[in-house]
Design a protein around this motif. Structure first.
Motif: not given
Length: 226
Positions: A147-150, A155
């Motif tokens: 999972e990629r954040d902005s 993660t």
């Protein structure tokens, strides 16, 4: 038997050639160019060619591409674009041994349920000294459980270590993965399948994007000999 991509040939072609997937596809093409180099008119087998989204990159490098895919609608689309392409399984290629100078797998390593027989066939049809170039989602940073954040930070959620097909998962998004599923391929599975087929691992590279961690991994593997 209908293949997973049969119902999405036109959708995926639009996605990869002029839609939101275009920057990702072009990044894959640039990575391919770094690893494959000029063809000087020689023959290159494109395994899992789909609708021929990456054929212009191959012809632009002066290779003569021949596409193979199990999906008849995808092959029909590729042929309408002028690509020489046949409906066939990558595990049972309709080609003689030692008949091609190079082979590519572009954004398809997570489509095959079983990689070793695919790489074994690539080894069989490559001429001695011929190269297989694999460009795909980075196993460590581009898999289904990442999972990629902005800011582009990653993660990694539980599941990365398991080599299995994933049909449903909150992180599949709304692209092609949510439509056809995806095979989670840990890095050792990818590398061991290559070397286990008798190919010799050569150069490795990651994409040239501006994200803090790469999304794509590329590598070359050679059939030994002269």
């Amino acid at each position: 038997m209908r293949q997973r991509y049969d119902d999405f040939a036109d959708w995926y072609d639009a996605y990869a050639t002029r839609g939101v997937g275009l920057p990702f596809a072009r990044a894959a093409d640039r990575l391919l160019a770094r690893l494959l180099g000029a063809g000087h008119g020689r023959l290159c087998l494109d395994l899992g060619c789909g609708g021929g989204a990456h054929a212009p990159a191959l012809t632009g490098l002066d290779w003569q591409p021949v596409g193979v895919d199990v999906s008849a609608p995808q092959i029909g689309l590729a042929r309408r674009k002028g690509l020489t392409a046949v409906v066939a399984s990558a595990e049972r290629l309709p080609l003689g041994a030692r008949s091609v100078d190079a082979a590519t797998m572009i954004m398809t390593s997570t489509d095959f349920d079983d990689l070793p027989p695919v790489f074994a066939e690539a080894h069989r049809v490559l001429r001695p000294g011929g190269r297989l170039v694999v460009v795909g989602a980075h196993p460590c940073f581009g898999g289904v459980f990442v999972e990629r954040d902005s800011r582009g930070a990653c993660t990694v959620h539980p599941g990365y270590r398991r080599h299995r097909r994933v049909e449903r998962h909150p992180l599949l998004g709304d692209g092609i993965r949510s439509r056809v599923g995806v095979v989670n391929v840990p890095l050792p599975v990818l590398l061991n399948a290559l070397t286990g087929a008798g190919l010799v691992l050569g150069q490795t590279a990651e994409d040239d994007g501006d994200q803090p961690v790469p999304e794509l991994l590329g590598l070359t593997a050679t059939r030994p000999g002269h």
